[in-house]
Design a protein around this motif. Structure first.
Motif, PDB file in Angstrom:
ATOM      1  N   GLY B 156       1.003  -1.298   0.278  1.00 37.44           N
ATOM      2  CA  GLY B 156       0.186   0.198   0.007  1.00 37.44           C
ATOM      3  C   GLY B 156       1.012   1.277   0.048  1.00 37.44           C
ATOM      4  N   GLY B 157       1.617   1.219   0.252  1.00 36.32           N
ATOM      5  CA  GLY B 157       2.819   2.638   0.541  1.00 36.32           C
ATOM      6  C   GLY B 157       2.942   3.451  -0.341  1.00 36.32           C
ATOM      7  N   LEU B 158       3.389   1.993  -1.573  1.00 34.72           N
ATOM      8  CA  LEU B 158       3.721   2.323  -3.173  1.00 34.72           C
ATOM      9  C   LEU B 158       2.496   2.803  -3.775  1.00 34.72           C
ATOM     10  N   ALA B 159       1.372   2.959  -3.219  1.00 36.56           N
ATOM     11  CA  ALA B 159       0.550   3.757  -3.994  1.00 36.56           C
ATOM     12  C   ALA B 159       0.327   5.118  -3.478  1.00 36.56           C
ATOM     13  N   TYR B 160       1.194   5.787  -2.994  1.00 38.59           N
ATOM     14  CA  TYR B 160       1.077   6.740  -2.434  1.00 38.59           C
ATOM     15  C   TYR B 160       2.690   7.477  -2.190  1.00 38.59           C
ATOM     16  N   TRP B 161       3.598   6.731  -1.955  1.00 37.36           N
ATOM     17  CA  TRP B 161       4.858   7.413  -1.963  1.00 37.36           C
ATOM     18  C   TRP B 161       5.563   7.760  -3.190  1.00 37.36           C
ATOM     19  N   PRO B 162       5.424   6.931  -3.957  1.00 35.67           N
ATOM     20  CA  PRO B 162       6.495   7.446  -5.446  1.00 35.67           C
ATOM     21  C   PRO B 162       5.598   8.762  -5.517  1.00 35.67           C
ATOM     22  N   GLY B 163       4.439   9.360  -5.822  1.00 37.76           N
ATOM     23  CA  GLY B 163       3.932  10.910  -5.576  1.00 37.76           C
ATOM     24  C   GLY B 163       4.823  11.876  -5.041  1.00 37.76           C
ATOM     25  N   VAL B 164       5.243  11.407  -3.828  1.00 34.97           N
ATOM     26  CA  VAL B 164       5.609  12.482  -2.958  1.00 34.97           C
ATOM     27  C   VAL B 164       7.128  12.400  -3.431  1.00 34.97           C
ATOM     28  N   ILE B 165       7.936  11.093  -3.171  1.00 38.54           N
ATOM     29  CA  ILE B 165       8.801  10.661  -4.149  1.00 38.54           C
ATOM     30  C   ILE B 165       9.666  11.689  -5.058  1.00 38.54           C
ATOM     31  N   GLU B 166       8.515  11.453  -6.157  1.00 38.51           N
ATOM     32  CA  GLU B 166       8.737  12.817  -7.443  1.00 38.51           C
ATOM     33  C   GLU B 166       8.597  13.805  -7.492  1.00 38.51           C
ATOM     34  N   LYS B 167       8.010  14.559  -6.416  1.00 40.44           N
ATOM     35  CA  LYS B 167       7.813  15.833  -6.080  1.00 40.44           C
ATOM     36  C   LYS B 167       9.434  16.229  -6.342  1.00 40.44           C
ATOM     37  N   VAL B 168       9.769  15.534  -4.919  1.00 41.90           N
ATOM     38  CA  VAL B 168      10.974  16.109  -3.606  1.00 41.90           C
ATOM     39  C   VAL B 168      12.299  15.920  -4.868  1.00 41.90           C
ATOM     40  N   LEU B 169      11.365  14.636  -6.229  1.00 38.37           N
ATOM     41  CA  LEU B 169      13.397  14.505  -7.263  1.00 38.37           C
ATOM     42  C   LEU B 169      13.496  15.725  -7.838  1.00 38.37           C
ATOM     43  N   GLY B 170      11.740  16.100  -8.720  1.00 36.49           N
ATOM     44  CA  GLY B 170      11.901  17.221  -9.655  1.00 36.49           C
ATOM     45  C   GLY B 170      11.304  15.608 -10.972  1.00 36.49           C
ATOM     46  N   ARG B 171      11.515  14.588 -10.827  1.00 40.75           N
ATOM     47  CA  ARG B 171      11.717  13.798 -11.613  1.00 40.75           C
ATOM     48  C   ARG B 171      10.291  13.025 -12.080  1.00 40.75           C
ATOM     49  N   ASN B 172       9.783  11.690 -13.204  1.00 36.28           N
ATOM     50  CA  ASN B 172       9.338  10.728 -12.361  1.00 36.28           C
ATOM     51  C   ASN B 172      10.031   9.558 -11.510  1.00 36.28           C
ATOM     52  N   LEU B 173       9.488   8.793 -11.619  1.00 33.78           N
ATOM     53  CA  LEU B 173       9.767   7.604 -11.116  1.00 33.78           C
ATOM     54  C   LEU B 173       8.973   6.607 -11.538  1.00 33.78           C
ATOM     55  N   LEU B 174       8.195   6.581 -11.323  1.00 32.11           N
ATOM     56  CA  LEU B 174       6.721   5.370 -11.795  1.00 32.11           C
ATOM     57  C   LEU B 174       6.291   5.931 -12.558  1.00 32.11           C
ATOM     58  N   GLU B 175       6.603   5.763 -13.789  1.00 26.54           N
ATOM     59  CA  GLU B 175       5.881   6.706 -15.285  1.00 26.54           C
ATOM     60  C   GLU B 175       4.771   5.068 -15.620  1.00 26.54           C
ATOM     61  N   ALA B 176       4.256   5.674 -16.569  1.00 25.46           N
ATOM     62  CA  ALA B 176       2.590   5.310 -17.211  1.00 25.46           C
ATOM     63  C   ALA B 176       3.022   4.107 -17.836  1.00 25.46           C
ATOM     64  N   HIS B 177       3.737   4.369 -18.487  1.00 18.67           N
ATOM     65  CA  HIS B 177       4.089   3.915 -19.551  1.00 18.67           C
ATOM     66  C   HIS B 177       4.950   2.700 -19.527  1.00 18.67           C
ATOM     67  N   LYS B 178       6.162   2.858 -18.104  1.00 22.94           N
ATOM     68  CA  LYS B 178       7.076   1.760 -17.753  1.00 22.94           C
ATOM     69  C   LYS B 178       5.831   0.957 -17.314  1.00 22.94           C
ATOM     70  N   PHE B 179       5.267   0.974 -16.127  1.00 23.62           N
ATOM     71  CA  PHE B 179       4.233   0.686 -15.030  1.00 23.62           C
ATOM     72  C   PHE B 179       2.874   0.801 -15.596  1.00 23.62           C
ATOM     73  N   PRO B 180       2.340   0.102 -16.740  1.00 28.43           N
ATOM     74  CA  PRO B 180       1.320   0.360 -16.466  1.00 28.43           C
ATOM     75  C   PRO B 180       0.381  -0.555 -16.027  1.00 28.43           C
ATOM     76  N   ARG B 181       0.770  -1.378 -14.996  1.00 30.29           N
ATOM     77  CA  ARG B 181       0.098  -2.221 -14.274  1.00 30.29           C
ATOM     78  C   ARG B 181       0.038  -1.574 -12.776  1.00 30.29           C
ATOM     79  N   LEU B 182       0.886  -1.410 -12.450  1.00 28.94           N
ATOM     80  CA  LEU B 182       1.457  -0.603 -11.398  1.00 28.94           C
ATOM     81  C   LEU B 182       0.222   0.812 -10.894  1.00 28.94           C
ATOM     82  N   HIS B 183      -0.177   1.591 -12.025  1.00 35.40           N
ATOM     83  CA  HIS B 183      -0.392   2.277 -12.387  1.00 35.40           C
ATOM     84  C   HIS B 183      -1.772   2.237 -12.038  1.00 35.40           C
ATOM     85  N   ALA B 184      -2.629   0.827 -13.360  1.00 37.80           N
ATOM     86  CA  ALA B 184      -3.410   0.952 -12.912  1.00 37.80           C
ATOM     87  C   ALA B 184      -4.403   0.357 -11.286  1.00 37.80           C
TER      88      ALA B 184
END
Lengths: 230, 210
Positions: B156-184
């Motif tokens: 469950g933590g993966l459902a919200y933490w990557p969004g926070v991390i992406e904002k901190v990094l200023g780049r995408n981590l869990l990109e939709a086209h690379k991780f379509p299943r995880l995104h869904a």
């Protein structure tokens, strides 16, 4: 009997994780076909059955694979309803067993590996850490053995006994090779008595490789490790 | 009525695992927020070994370690079951819960590292996410099929933490086209009412990381 009912275990004789599953299967009397894997040259079956980690042990039954030794042990407990049951019936007692299993697995395993694979200051530090963790365990298992006397037999041996055996069962081998006391009967009398009781079971003796073979293995692993970090 | 208390901390995804399990099963409980810089006597008494949250206290008996707590909750309150009935399916579920426990935490290390070390941690995190994407999810709505289960809670933590991390990094981590299943899966997971109503505030998480 066809492929469907066969239980196959992919393991490595030197691996404590493999030994756990072997012992559990022996205890429950489940007939199995054992496949000794060469970790430098893993079989296609192993890679197919554990594509995530590519590790042993893997247990295959009815063509369906299960990986991770603790997951396999829980599976065995759920599917074979005769004794010994590897986990207690009471949910709170089960939680206690799972808690201490997790403690041994996460707090002790890696530190013991460090003890066996290092020397000097790194080893001294790891030995101190193992000693401290063992004191915590000694205190913790008092509620599991309230009369202070671990009586383990082939009918009541369980998950935690198997896990502690896989790490510290060969403590005399470890002590001989390392020249360090690992399980001191004066500092951790309950753990010492517990390990002694488990090691005396016939089924455990039959599953344990000869002392000299284990000493040779540990010396070999230690020398390799010291060489590669030099 | 049996008393159920949860010692937790809003920042911890492990704390949230227990909240979600209790909510999904409709169990009434008292939540106690711990200040980890000033741990309560109750926490220290209930978890003397690790002194960590979460701790579930059921009728005065403490249970520690989130994965152990989840199994306990499932056994005591079997309604709205979080594990499959079939032992083999349960073993597969436990395999992935262990994966979440052993490999999942790498993601939490990203924000706390810098430079080369951060890059290494990011690469390891992406490897871990790729494994889940390729082997864990399949084309199902949740890890176990159509229904939310203990595996989803464990991740469950993966459902919200990557969004926070992406904002901190200023780049995408869990990109939709690379991780379509995880995104869904992230979307499906967060739409479950008991999850939606029990997520930490994004803004507060972000503020904590920056």
């Amino acid at each position: 009997m066809g492929e469907e009912n066969k239980v196959i275990l992919h393991g490595v004789w030197a691996s404590p994780f493999s030994k756990r599953v072997e012992l559990a299967l022996k205890l429950t009397g489940i007939p199995l076909e054992y496949v000794e894997e060469d970790l430098q040259n893993k079989s296609p079956q192993l890679l197919r059955c554990n594509p995530v980690h590519k590790k042993i042990p893997v247990r295959v039954h009815n063509g369906k694979p299960i990986a991770e030794s603790l997951v396999i042990l829980e599976y065995i407990d759920e599917t074979w309803k005769n004794s010994p049951r590897l986990l207690p019936k009471d949910p709170y007692k089960r939680a206690k067993v799972r808690f201490w299993t997790s403690f041994v697995q996460q707090q002790l395993f890696d530190t013991m590996f460090t003890v066996t694979k290092t020397e000097g200051e790194a080893q001294r530090k790891a030995v101190k850490e193992v000693s401290e963790k063992l004191q915590v365990l000694e205190e913790g298992i008092k509620e599991l053995f309230p009369n202070g006397n671990p009586c383990i037999d082939s009918q009541n041996i369980g998950l935690l006994d198997i896990v502690i055996l896989s790490l510290l069962g060969p403590h005399k081998v470890q002590e001989e090779v390392l020249g360090i006391k690992i399980i001191d009967p004066e500092k951790t009398p309950l753990i010492f008595a517990w390990l002694t009781a488990i090691n005396q079971l016939t089924v455990v003796k039959e599953s344990t490789p000869p002392h000299d073979k284990l000493v040779a293995l540990l010396k070999f692993l230690r020398e390799n490790s010291l060489k590669s970090s030099a | 009525m049996e008393q159920v208390q949860l010692l937790g901390m809003w920042l911890s995804p492990y704390s949230y695992r227990v909240i979600w399990a209790l909510q999904l099963k409709g169990i009434a409980y008292e939540y106690i927020e711990e200040d980890l810089s000033n741990k309560s006597p109750l926490l220290l008494q209930c978890n003397p070994v690790h002194k960590k949250i979460p701790v579930l206290i059921h009728s005065g008996k403490p249970i520690c370690e989130s994965s152990v707590i989840l199994e306990y909750i499932e056994e005591i309150w079997p309604q709205n079951s979080l594990l499959p009935c079939d032992p083999y399916e349960r073993a597969i579920a436990r395999f992935w819960i262990k994966f979440a426990d052993d490999k999942g935490p790498i993601v939490w290390k990203i924000c706390g590292t810098r430079g080369e070390e951060r890059q290494k941690v990011i690469e390891e995190s992406l490897e871990m996410l790729k494994t889940i994407e390729e082997h864990g999810l399949g084309d199902k709505k949740f890890f176990g099929g159509d229904k939310i289960s203990m595996v989803d809670i464990a991740f469950g933590g993966l459902a919200y933490w990557p969004g926070v991390i992406e904002k901190v990094l200023g780049r995408n981590l869990l990109e939709a086209h690379k991780f379509p299943r995880l995104h869904a899966w992230t979307k499906n997971f967060k739409e479950v009412p008991e999850i939606k109503e029990n997520l930490p505030d994004f803004g507060r998480l972000l503020k904590r990381q920056t």
